[in-house]
Design an enzyme around this catalytic site. Sequence first.
Site, short mmCIF file in Angstrom:
data_model
loop_
_atom_site.label_atom_id
_atom_site.label_comp_id
_atom_site.label_asym_id
_atom_site.label_seq_id
_atom_site.Cartn_x
_atom_site.Cartn_y
_atom_site.Cartn_z
N ASN A 10 24.83 14.48 -61.11
CA ASN A 10 23.93 14.30 -59.97
C ASN A 10 23.46 12.84 -59.94
OD1 ASN A 10 21.64 14.13 -58.39
ND2 ASN A 10 20.93 16.18 -58.92
N LYS A 13 19.72 12.03 -59.77
CA LYS A 13 19.02 12.14 -61.06
C LYS A 13 19.32 10.92 -61.94
CE LYS A 13 18.65 16.74 -62.54
NZ LYS A 13 19.22 17.89 -63.28
N ASP A 70 17.07 20.20 -68.36
CA ASP A 70 17.18 21.48 -67.68
C ASP A 70 15.80 21.80 -67.13
OD1 ASP A 70 18.65 23.67 -66.77
OD2 ASP A 70 17.87 24.94 -68.36
N PHE A 153 14.31 19.22 -52.51
CA PHE A 153 15.38 20.20 -52.61
C PHE A 153 14.81 21.47 -53.24
CE2 PHE A 153 16.36 20.39 -57.20
CZ PHE A 153 15.56 19.35 -57.66
N TYR A 155 13.11 24.66 -54.45
CA TYR A 155 11.90 25.40 -54.05
C TYR A 155 10.80 24.48 -53.51
CZ TYR A 155 14.17 29.08 -56.76
OH TYR A 155 15.06 30.01 -57.22
N ASP A 156 11.10 23.20 -53.32
CA ASP A 156 10.07 22.23 -52.90
C ASP A 156 9.22 22.67 -51.70
OD1 ASP A 156 10.59 20.54 -54.96
OD2 ASP A 156 11.58 18.98 -53.78
P1 IMP Z 1 18.22 21.49 -62.71
O1 IMP Z 1 18.06 21.94 -64.11
O2 IMP Z 1 17.52 20.19 -62.45
O3 IMP Z 1 19.62 21.51 -62.25
O4 IMP Z 1 17.43 22.55 -61.78
C1 IMP Z 1 17.72 23.92 -61.78
C2 IMP Z 1 17.10 24.59 -60.58
O5 IMP Z 1 15.67 24.60 -60.69
C3 IMP Z 1 17.37 23.89 -59.24
O6 IMP Z 1 18.58 24.33 -58.70
C4 IMP Z 1 16.19 24.33 -58.41
O7 IMP Z 1 16.38 25.64 -57.91
C5 IMP Z 1 15.05 24.39 -59.43
N1 IMP Z 1 14.35 23.08 -59.50
C6 IMP Z 1 14.30 22.24 -60.57
N2 IMP Z 1 13.57 21.14 -60.29
C7 IMP Z 1 13.14 21.30 -59.01
C8 IMP Z 1 12.35 20.48 -58.13
O8 IMP Z 1 11.89 19.38 -58.46
N3 IMP Z 1 12.13 21.00 -56.91
C9 IMP Z 1 12.63 22.20 -56.48
N4 IMP Z 1 13.38 22.97 -57.23
C10 IMP Z 1 13.65 22.54 -58.51
#
Ligand code: IMP
Length: 202
Positions: A10, A13, A70, A153, A155-156
């Site tokens: 990503n 990120k 994560d 993105f 659940y924001d």
């Molecule tokens: P990752 O570990 O950053 O890939 O996030 C895993 C999942 O958690 C994402 O697909 C979102 O559903 C949720 N998530 C993590 N961080 C955020 C955020 O900052 N805003 C909204 N959803 C989040």
Amino acid sequence: MAALVIASRNEHKVEEIRKLLAGLAVNVLSLRDFPDAPEIEEDGATFQDNALKKARVIARFTGLATLADDSGLEVESLGGKPGVRSARFAGESASDAENNRKLLRCMADVPSQERRAQFRCVIALVSPKGAEQLVEGICPGVIIEEERGSGGFGYDPLFLVPHLGKTFAELSMEEKNRISHRGKALQRVLPIVREWLEQGLI
Ligand code: IMP
């Protein structure tokens, strides 16, 4: 120069982390620099498990110090769900919209004073020279009853930060990074990266 791999494809990120580490004598790489790196299944029971697994596998594969994160949403009235299953809450390849709809459905009967939630982010740092560290960042909030805002993105649009009166989707990226779970965890990892550079672990 010393190198640190961000175990993510990503670019958004990776850019955020690059900016944070800009003042340090470290070359920040990502999985885009290692197209043959193995796919890692995020099948752990906790954020810690998943972050450590990713960082260990990529550190072994690249022979370089690696940072992996994560994160996810924990809703109090749902006993901490969706948690590690945040990305797949409504099914294996669910969209953000589907996950948000499922969250609202699950919370249809939860009164406003019981809609507390938090985002949690765990970052693992692993050196192939034999060191491991975990840090965590948490951002508390409330799940509102309909989406607000168009930024961010996941659940924001449903995640309200009470002291700002705004959802994560109504904040600029800078405002969100300042208070978010990921922003806090990244701030905590910075002194460790500095220390590891001094100790030759990176
Ligand atoms: P990752 O570990 O950053 O890939 O996030 C895993 C999942 O958690 C994402 O697909 C979102 O559903 C949720 N998530 C993590 N961080 C955020 C955020 O900052 N805003 C909204 N959803 C989040």
